[in-house]
Write a protein that holds these residues in place. Structure first.
Motif, PDB file in Angstrom:
ATOM      1  N   THR A 327       0.790  -1.122   0.178  1.00 60.87           N
ATOM      2  CA  THR A 327       0.053   0.019   0.096  1.00 60.87           C
ATOM      3  C   THR A 327       0.974   1.354   0.093  1.00 60.87           C
ATOM      4  N   ALA A 328       0.477   2.214  -0.692  1.00 61.05           N
ATOM      5  CA  ALA A 328       1.520   3.179  -1.011  1.00 61.05           C
ATOM      6  C   ALA A 328       0.728   4.678  -1.277  1.00 61.05           C
ATOM      7  N   TYR A 329       1.513   5.690  -1.112  1.00 61.76           N
ATOM      8  CA  TYR A 329       1.229   7.041  -1.293  1.00 61.76           C
ATOM      9  C   TYR A 329       2.142   7.472  -2.639  1.00 61.76           C
ATOM     10  N   VAL A 330       1.607   7.722  -3.588  1.00 65.53           N
ATOM     11  CA  VAL A 330       2.038   7.760  -4.963  1.00 65.53           C
ATOM     12  C   VAL A 330       2.221   9.537  -5.362  1.00 65.53           C
ATOM     13  N   THR A 331       3.404   9.814  -5.516  1.00 66.20           N
ATOM     14  CA  THR A 331       3.160  11.367  -6.093  1.00 66.20           C
ATOM     15  C   THR A 331       3.657  11.429  -7.520  1.00 66.20           C
ATOM     16  N   PHE A 332       3.161  12.223  -8.378  1.00 65.39           N
ATOM     17  CA  PHE A 332       3.536  12.413  -9.819  1.00 65.39           C
ATOM     18  C   PHE A 332       4.125  13.598  -9.963  1.00 65.39           C
ATOM     19  N   ASP A 333       5.339  13.969 -10.219  1.00 68.98           N
ATOM     20  CA  ASP A 333       5.561  15.202 -10.121  1.00 68.98           C
ATOM     21  C   ASP A 333       6.353  15.658 -11.500  1.00 68.98           C
ATOM     22  N   GLY A 334       5.314  16.079 -12.324  1.00 67.95           N
ATOM     23  CA  GLY A 334       5.274  16.507 -13.710  1.00 67.95           C
ATOM     24  C   GLY A 334       5.697  15.334 -14.710  1.00 67.95           C
ATOM     25  N   ALA A 335       5.220  14.221 -14.396  1.00 70.78           N
ATOM     26  CA  ALA A 335       5.401  13.118 -15.109  1.00 70.78           C
ATOM     27  C   ALA A 335       4.838  13.035 -16.416  1.00 70.78           C
ATOM     28  N   ARG A 336       5.881  12.713 -17.486  1.00 72.38           N
ATOM     29  CA  ARG A 336       5.560  12.939 -18.667  1.00 72.38           C
ATOM     30  C   ARG A 336       5.131  11.734 -19.444  1.00 72.38           C
ATOM     31  N   VAL A 337       3.936  11.751 -20.118  1.00 71.37           N
ATOM     32  CA  VAL A 337       3.420  10.315 -20.556  1.00 71.37           C
ATOM     33  C   VAL A 337       2.960  10.479 -22.107  1.00 71.37           C
ATOM     34  N   PRO A 338       3.399   9.597 -22.785  1.00 72.27           N
ATOM     35  CA  PRO A 338       2.782   9.767 -24.205  1.00 72.27           C
ATOM     36  C   PRO A 338       1.474   9.646 -24.508  1.00 72.27           C
ATOM     37  N   VAL A 339       0.953  10.625 -25.562  1.00 74.90           N
ATOM     38  CA  VAL A 339      -0.552  10.574 -25.796  1.00 74.90           C
ATOM     39  C   VAL A 339      -1.022   9.135 -26.187  1.00 74.90           C
ATOM     40  N   SER A 340      -0.156   8.222 -26.478  1.00 77.37           N
ATOM     41  CA  SER A 340      -0.449   6.952 -26.920  1.00 77.37           C
ATOM     42  C   SER A 340      -1.001   6.109 -25.592  1.00 77.37           C
ATOM     43  N   HIS A 341      -0.429   6.742 -24.623  1.00 75.37           N
ATOM     44  CA  HIS A 341      -0.739   5.865 -23.382  1.00 75.37           C
ATOM     45  C   HIS A 341      -2.220   6.238 -22.825  1.00 75.37           C
ATOM     46  N   MET A 342      -2.883   6.840 -23.448  1.00 74.83           N
ATOM     47  CA  MET A 342      -4.412   7.253 -23.201  1.00 74.83           C
ATOM     48  C   MET A 342      -5.343   5.926 -23.051  1.00 74.83           C
ATOM     49  N   ILE A 343      -6.133   5.743 -22.045  1.00 78.07           N
ATOM     50  CA  ILE A 343      -6.840   4.569 -21.973  1.00 78.07           C
ATOM     51  C   ILE A 343      -8.332   5.070 -21.963  1.00 78.07           C
ATOM     52  N   GLY A 344      -8.951   4.906 -23.449  1.00 75.55           N
ATOM     53  CA  GLY A 344     -10.061   5.419 -23.907  1.00 75.55           C
ATOM     54  C   GLY A 344      -9.769   6.866 -24.409  1.00 75.55           C
ATOM     55  N   LYS A 345     -10.837   7.821 -24.372  1.00 74.52           N
ATOM     56  CA  LYS A 345     -10.776   9.243 -24.674  1.00 74.52           C
ATOM     57  C   LYS A 345     -10.752   9.992 -23.511  1.00 74.52           C
ATOM     58  N   VAL A 346     -10.292  11.265 -23.685  1.00 71.56           N
ATOM     59  CA  VAL A 346     -10.734  12.387 -22.856  1.00 71.56           C
ATOM     60  C   VAL A 346     -11.904  12.539 -22.428  1.00 71.56           C
ATOM     61  N   GLY A 347     -12.372  12.585 -21.352  1.00 66.90           N
ATOM     62  CA  GLY A 347     -13.640  12.763 -20.797  1.00 66.90           C
ATOM     63  C   GLY A 347     -14.400  11.345 -20.603  1.00 66.90           C
ATOM     64  N   GLN A 348     -13.920  10.256 -20.903  1.00 65.47           N
ATOM     65  CA  GLN A 348     -14.325   9.045 -20.603  1.00 65.47           C
ATOM     66  C   GLN A 348     -13.899   8.223 -19.285  1.00 65.47           C
ATOM     67  N   GLY A 349     -12.990   8.946 -18.450  1.00 66.95           N
ATOM     68  CA  GLY A 349     -12.293   8.445 -17.521  1.00 66.95           C
ATOM     69  C   GLY A 349     -13.226   7.946 -16.404  1.00 66.95           C
ATOM     70  N   LEU A 350     -14.183   8.469 -16.064  1.00 67.13           N
ATOM     71  CA  LEU A 350     -15.250   8.329 -14.966  1.00 67.13           C
ATOM     72  C   LEU A 350     -15.997   6.997 -15.625  1.00 67.13           C
ATOM     73  N   GLN A 351     -16.447   6.853 -16.707  1.00 66.59           N
ATOM     74  CA  GLN A 351     -17.183   6.163 -17.340  1.00 66.59           C
ATOM     75  C   GLN A 351     -16.391   4.804 -17.262  1.00 66.59           C
ATOM     76  N   ILE A 352     -15.086   4.814 -17.694  1.00 71.31           N
ATOM     77  CA  ILE A 352     -14.476   3.660 -17.649  1.00 71.31           C
ATOM     78  C   ILE A 352     -14.019   2.841 -15.937  1.00 71.31           C
ATOM     79  N   ILE A 353     -13.977   3.876 -15.342  1.00 71.10           N
ATOM     80  CA  ILE A 353     -13.627   3.599 -13.948  1.00 71.10           C
ATOM     81  C   ILE A 353     -15.065   2.963 -13.360  1.00 71.10           C
ATOM     82  N   PHE A 354     -16.060   3.423 -13.749  1.00 63.62           N
ATOM     83  CA  PHE A 354     -17.324   2.930 -12.982  1.00 63.62           C
ATOM     84  C   PHE A 354     -17.644   1.387 -13.722  1.00 63.62           C
TER      85      PHE A 354
END
Length: 516
Positions: A327-354
């Motif tokens: 179990t961890a506390y995770v910090t993202f400090d300006g982490a750069r992620v390629p656009v290709s690493h999107m899971i679904g589209k922008v705005g779909q995050g809540l739908q996917i998690i549900f």
């Protein structure tokens, strides 16, 4: 030496300091040199009912059988009692419990079920046997030490493709050999998966269970269901093979059940997303290589697959269960992620998690269910029926104890019936149908099972008394469950939130023309 036989009269002559024998279940032990090392003190062994006597009842009133099997104690045996034979034997790995209600009815001789077939029964036996041999010893060590599971055990688990099977039926199973070929990928269903969750949870080592499979079973489904084929090809094989680890990073100190309230931000910068923020209580976060992460953007919520890097840091969070869960506390400090690493589209995050929450909550309910059944077995077999005497009578002779046992049994059987009913619906619905029809029922199921678990933990602790709050010995399973049962009420959504969700889903589906 252990093959030598003695009469009880011969044993009785060895009852003093420097020359002390005892009998436990037909076996004769020379404890002369061990007496001062006895954890309970030497007086226990010098007691008139123990020294030079058959102390079987006394021993099993204080200890579990596993104590006798430890090498340092087994070597104290010098022989057996003439004319007696061993009565208490450790069950062979994979065998079923003989205690009433210790197993679900579909596994109990003379009972039937409409849900399970011969494939499930063969699969169950193989899974239980494999886990008992290959995983359980590691589970007990890691649960106590807090150390992460060895790569050797992870490799053996992944050779059987247990992690892949814990993601349910689907295309990800194509081409894989499941449980040594015992079941074909196209035959695998949610009841096969349910068996895996239940058998691993039978260990009574909640932190270890989450450390072994927790991150993968909730972090991978969004990638399998909504990730691009390139992402799947790049990351999924190594995760399923146990070479890399993944965690689901949703919860924050700012937002628990209010998923939409997260504050981790992803800002678009050309062909990359720049992620800044923190996540908290992330299972497997300490050793994860990748994080399936929910972020806020200026166009809505977005799910990203973020690899560990110099801009992603983790630190452990001490909880009431084992640190082996990572179990961890995770910090993202300006982490750069390629656009290709999107899971679904922008705005779909809540739908996917549900969508992801349904299986996670079902899995939590299954794990809680079998933990409660293990408590039933402990209460019936160890504390109440056979091994504890109170006021010169077996504990089960007290009506108040029988009443508590009745409540515990009623709860676990009700939980079992509801879990199996939901699993049957999942077997006969598409993912889209499950999202539409089962979100509410699964939410209510998890609330019911987790609340039942806490009530059962409380009742069992009352029956076990001081043993029930002792982290070891006769009450270790009860103590562990009493300490960790509350996790099921929180993980995957708190009970109050899930109860409200279930009712709102039901109200939404009332036909507009319905009238009494």
């Amino acid at each position: 030496m252990a093959s030598k036989q003695f009469t009880l009269g011969e044993v009785a002559q060895h009852n003093k300091e420097g020359d002390l024998w005892i009998v436990i279940d037909s076996k004769v032990y020379d404890v002369s040199r061990f007496v001062n090392l006895h954890p309970g003190g030497s007086n226990v062994l010098y007691a008139p009912s123990v020294a030079g006597k058959d102390a079987t009842d006394v021993f099993f009133g204080l200890h579990r059988l596993e104590v006798l099997l430890r090498p340092q104690y087994a070597r104290l045996q010098i022989g057996t009692v003439l004319g007696q034979s061993e009565l208490v034997k450790p069950p062979a790995p994979g065998t079923l419990s003989l205690v009433p209600y210790g197993e679900p009815t579909w596994l109990s001789p003379g009972f039937y079920s409409p849900y399970y077939n011969d494939s499930h029964r063969r699969f169950h036996k193989a899974v239980r046997t494999f886990l008992a041999h290959e995983v359980y010893p590691e589970a007990t060590r890691c649960e106590e030490s807090g150390k992460y599971i060895s790569q050797e055990v992870v490799d053996r688990v992944c050779e059987m493709n247990l992690l892949a099977m814990c993601l349910g039926p689907g295309k990800h199973l194509e081409g894989l050999t499941l449980m040594g070929g015992l079941v074909k990928p196209e035959e695998f269903d949610y009841f096969h998966e349910l068996i895996i969750h239940i058998e691993i949870a039978r260990f009574g080592t909640r932190g270890f269970v989450d450390g072994l499979l927790g991150g993968g079973v909730i972090g991978l489904p969004p990638i399998l269901n909504f990730g691009s084929l390139d992402i799947q090809a790049q990351y999924v094989p190594d995760i399923l093979a146990g070479k890399k680890y993944i965690a689901l990073a949703i919860t924050e100190a700012f937002a628990g059940s209010d998923v939409a309230g997260i504050q981790t931000v992803a800002a678009r910068d050309g062909d990359e997303w720049v992620v800044t923020g923190t996540k908290k209580w992330i299972t497997n976060g300490m050793f994860a290589d990748y994080f399936t992460t929910l972020c806020q953007t200026d166009q809505g919520l977005l799910l990203l697959l973020i690899p560990r890097s110099s801009t992603v840091s983790t630190k452990p969070i001490k909880t009431s269960y084992s640190a082996t869960a990572g179990t961890a506390y995770v910090t993202f400090d300006g982490a750069r992620v390629p656009v290709s690493h999107m899971i679904g589209k922008v705005g779909q995050g809540l739908q996917i998690i549900f969508h992801n929450f349904n299986r996670e909550r079902w899995m939590i309910a299954a794990a809680s269910l079998v933990a409660q059944r293990l408590v039933v077995e402990e209460c019936l077999n160890r504390e109440s029926a056979n091994q504890r005497i109170a006021f010169k009578k077996p504990l089960h002779s007290q009506a108040v104890i029988r009443a508590k046992l009745a409540l515990i049994i009623e709860r676990v059987e009700a939980c079992q019936a509801w879990v199996e009913n939901i699993t049957h619906q999942m077997n006969n619905m598409s993912h889209a149908e499950q999202s539409d029809k089962l979100a509410g029922p699964i939410a209510l199921l998890k609330k019911f099972v987790s609340r039942s678990g806490r009530e059962t933990a409380q009742d069992a602790t009352q029956m076990f008394g001081g043993r029930g709050i002792t982290a070891g010995g006769m009450g270790k399973i009860i103590e562990n469950y009493h300490r960790t049962a509350v996790f099921d009420a929180i993980l995957g959504g708190t009970e109050d939130v899930l109860g409200d969700l279930g009712v709102r889903q039901a109200i939404r589906k009332i036909p507009k023309g319905a009238r009494l």
